[in-house]
Design a protein around this motif. Structure first.
Motif, PDB file in Angstrom:
ATOM      1  N   TYR A  98      -0.086  -0.164  11.018  1.00 43.02           N
ATOM      2  CA  TYR A  98      -0.705   1.122  10.689  1.00 43.02           C
ATOM      3  C   TYR A  98      -2.226   0.998  10.641  1.00 43.02           C
ATOM      4  O   TYR A  98      -2.953   1.886  11.113  1.00 43.02           O
ATOM      5  CB  TYR A  98      -0.175   1.643   9.359  1.00 43.02           C
ATOM      6  N   ARG A  99      -2.730  -0.101  10.068  1.00 39.46           N
ATOM      7  CA  ARG A  99      -4.176  -0.286  10.003  1.00 39.46           C
ATOM      8  C   ARG A  99      -4.771  -0.447  11.399  1.00 39.46           C
ATOM      9  O   ARG A  99      -5.817   0.142  11.712  1.00 39.46           O
ATOM     10  CB  ARG A  99      -4.498  -1.516   9.158  1.00 39.46           C
ATOM     11  N   LEU A 100      -4.101  -1.241  12.239  1.00 36.37           N
ATOM     12  CA  LEU A 100      -4.593  -1.462  13.593  1.00 36.37           C
ATOM     13  C   LEU A 100      -4.550  -0.175  14.402  1.00 36.37           C
ATOM     14  O   LEU A 100      -5.506   0.158  15.110  1.00 36.37           O
ATOM     15  CB  LEU A 100      -3.753  -2.553  14.271  1.00 36.37           C
ATOM     16  N   LYS A 119       2.312  -2.924   7.657  1.00 29.61           N
ATOM     17  CA  LYS A 119       1.017  -2.495   7.145  1.00 29.61           C
ATOM     18  C   LYS A 119      -0.093  -2.805   8.148  1.00 29.61           C
ATOM     19  O   LYS A 119      -1.010  -2.011   8.356  1.00 29.61           O
ATOM     20  CB  LYS A 119       0.733  -3.180   5.809  1.00 29.61           C
ATOM     21  N   THR A 120       0.011  -3.979   8.781  1.00 31.46           N
ATOM     22  CA  THR A 120      -0.985  -4.367   9.777  1.00 31.46           C
ATOM     23  C   THR A 120      -0.960  -3.406  10.959  1.00 31.46           C
ATOM     24  O   THR A 120      -2.013  -3.030  11.498  1.00 31.46           O
ATOM     25  CB  THR A 120      -0.727  -5.801  10.256  1.00 31.46           C
ATOM     26  N   ASN A 158      -4.582   2.978  13.398  1.00 29.04           N
ATOM     27  CA  ASN A 158      -5.567   3.952  12.940  1.00 29.04           C
ATOM     28  C   ASN A 158      -6.995   3.530  13.265  1.00 29.04           C
ATOM     29  O   ASN A 158      -7.901   4.364  13.309  1.00 29.04           O
ATOM     30  CB  ASN A 158      -5.416   4.192  11.439  1.00 29.04           C
ATOM     31  N   ARG A 159      -7.189   2.233  13.488  1.00 34.01           N
ATOM     32  CA  ARG A 159      -8.535   1.754  13.838  1.00 34.01           C
ATOM     33  C   ARG A 159      -8.814   1.942  15.323  1.00 34.01           C
ATOM     34  O   ARG A 159      -9.921   2.346  15.704  1.00 34.01           O
ATOM     35  CB  ARG A 159      -8.677   0.279  13.459  1.00 34.01           C
ATOM     36  N   ALA A 166       0.481   6.333   6.785  1.00 32.99           N
ATOM     37  CA  ALA A 166       1.049   5.015   6.504  1.00 32.99           C
ATOM     38  C   ALA A 166       2.446   5.161   5.894  1.00 32.99           C
ATOM     39  O   ALA A 166       2.669   5.998   5.007  1.00 32.99           O
ATOM     40  CB  ALA A 166       0.140   4.229   5.563  1.00 32.99           C
ATOM     41  N   ASP A 167       3.393   4.340   6.392  1.00 29.64           N
ATOM     42  CA  ASP A 167       4.760   4.270   5.881  1.00 29.64           C
ATOM     43  C   ASP A 167       5.553   5.548   6.113  1.00 29.64           C
ATOM     44  O   ASP A 167       6.623   5.735   5.522  1.00 29.64           O
ATOM     45  CB  ASP A 167       4.779   3.928   4.384  1.00 29.64           C
ATOM     46  N   ASP A 221      -4.668   9.473  13.819  1.00 31.48           N
ATOM     47  CA  ASP A 221      -4.354   8.714  12.612  1.00 31.48           C
ATOM     48  C   ASP A 221      -2.899   8.943  12.225  1.00 31.48           C
ATOM     49  O   ASP A 221      -2.424  10.082  12.206  1.00 31.48           O
ATOM     50  CB  ASP A 221      -5.254   9.134  11.446  1.00 31.48           C
TER      51      ASP A 221
END
Length: 334
Positions: A157-159, A154-155, A161-162, A170-171, A167
């Protein structure tokens, strides 16, 4: 100049009648699960009444994977088998499979039975029924993983996309079904360091996130350790953004201003207040701090330079040791 393997695959597609569906299956030491996968896949797609092909890529397996695949090809006319000279990785296997796909629709699936061929067929039907979409990406609803691995994914995907230029869904896994023009777009990028999730996002096209729950592995153990996943995640970030280089520059700017502030405080203590500032611990601490910072920055720069160096060699993504393709009376160049 057109990449030889891509040119060869284009010729192959032109000289054979198009199929409804091509399914690409990368395999690495999957002798235990392959019989069950082959039986399930053929039953599912035979019952659907589709004209289809199964493209198996043996990614340098050390067990009897290739022997099994060759036996499959002897029993059916819609089987293609490509055996690599060594292990080149899943990304190269996916590329090799997409090169040889002749279907109007193309799917990517693993052979370990965690990804169900029936789900791939459902994704195909979804695409045919929803013309507005070009690609269906299977997204795991429930992960059979420990808390730490879920957290790190999860970290990531967030990182990504940031800091990334694109983009990611997720998953979303490599388990996908797409129209042929999407595969052709991905094949047009024969870069050496490949990160398929990023490539599919970069080429664009309208994508539907298809929820599914993977089954437990049919046999054997996963080939992805935590450190391999970590390396794969770093490869993805480096392949699609230069943010780490900018971060290194920001570190340098912050360090410059911090050292300037510290120097002014030392001068103030010594010149204004008349206090001797201990030098040795301060010097050792600053040398260690900035030495570590410099090595980190050099390491980030080195990653990008190393990739540019290897890309400049223009080595092939893979080398095929053996290729077994459907016998066709029009086929003259195998």
């Amino acid at each position: 100049m057109v990449h030889f393997e891509l040119y060869r695959a284009i010729r192959f597609r032109q000289e054979r009648p198009p199929l409804d569906f091509s399914l690409v299956i990368p395999c690495f030491n999957e002798e235990e699960s392959l019989p069950a996968f082959f039986k399930t896949a053929t039953q599912v797609f035979d019952a659907a009444g589709l004209s289809y092909e199964l493209i198996f890529i043996d990614d340098g397996s050390k067990d009897n994977t290739f022997t099994l695949l060759a036996s499959f090809a002897e029993t059916r006319r819609n089987i293609t088998v490509v055996s690599f000279s060594r292990n080149f990785g899943k990304e190269a296997a996916l590329y090799a499979g997409m090169e040889r796909a002749t279907g109007d629709y193309l799917g990517l699936i693993d052979a370990d039975m965690q990804q169900d061929p029936q789900t791939a067929l459902n994704m195909y039907h979804f695409l045919t029924e929803h013309e507005e979409y070009d690609l269906v990406a299977a997204c795991q609803e429930h992960r059979h993983e420990n808390f730490a691995l879920k957290f790190f994914k999860k970290t990531f995907y967030r990182l990504f996309n940031r800091v990334g230029d694109i983009d990611l869904i997720a998953d979303a896994s490599d388990f996908r079904v797409m129209k042929a023009h999407v595969a052709h777009a991905v094949l047009s990028m024969p870069e050496y360091f490949r990160f398929s999730k990023g490539l599919f996002s970069w080429v664009g096209f309208k994508t539907y996130a298809y929820p599914y729950t993977p089954h437990p592995r049919f046999a054997g153990t996963t080939k992805w350790s935590f450190f391999k996943l970590l390396r794969y995640a770093l490869d993805g970030i480096i392949s699609f953004t230069t943010s780490p280089l900018r971060l290194a520059a920001y570190f340098g700017i912050v360090a410059f201003f911090a050292s300037g502030i510290y120097l002014l405080s030392v001068l103030y203590e010594y010149c204004i207040r008349g206090i001797d500032v201990p030098g040795f611990p301060t010097i050792v601490g600053l040398v260690a701090l900035f030495g570590g910072l410099q090595l980190s920055v050099l390491g980030i720069i080195g990653e990008y330079l190393g990739r540019a160096y290897l890309e400049g060699k223009h080595r092939p993504l893979y080398i095929a040791r053996t290729v077994i393709e459907p016998k066709d009376e029009n086929e003259r160049f195998i």
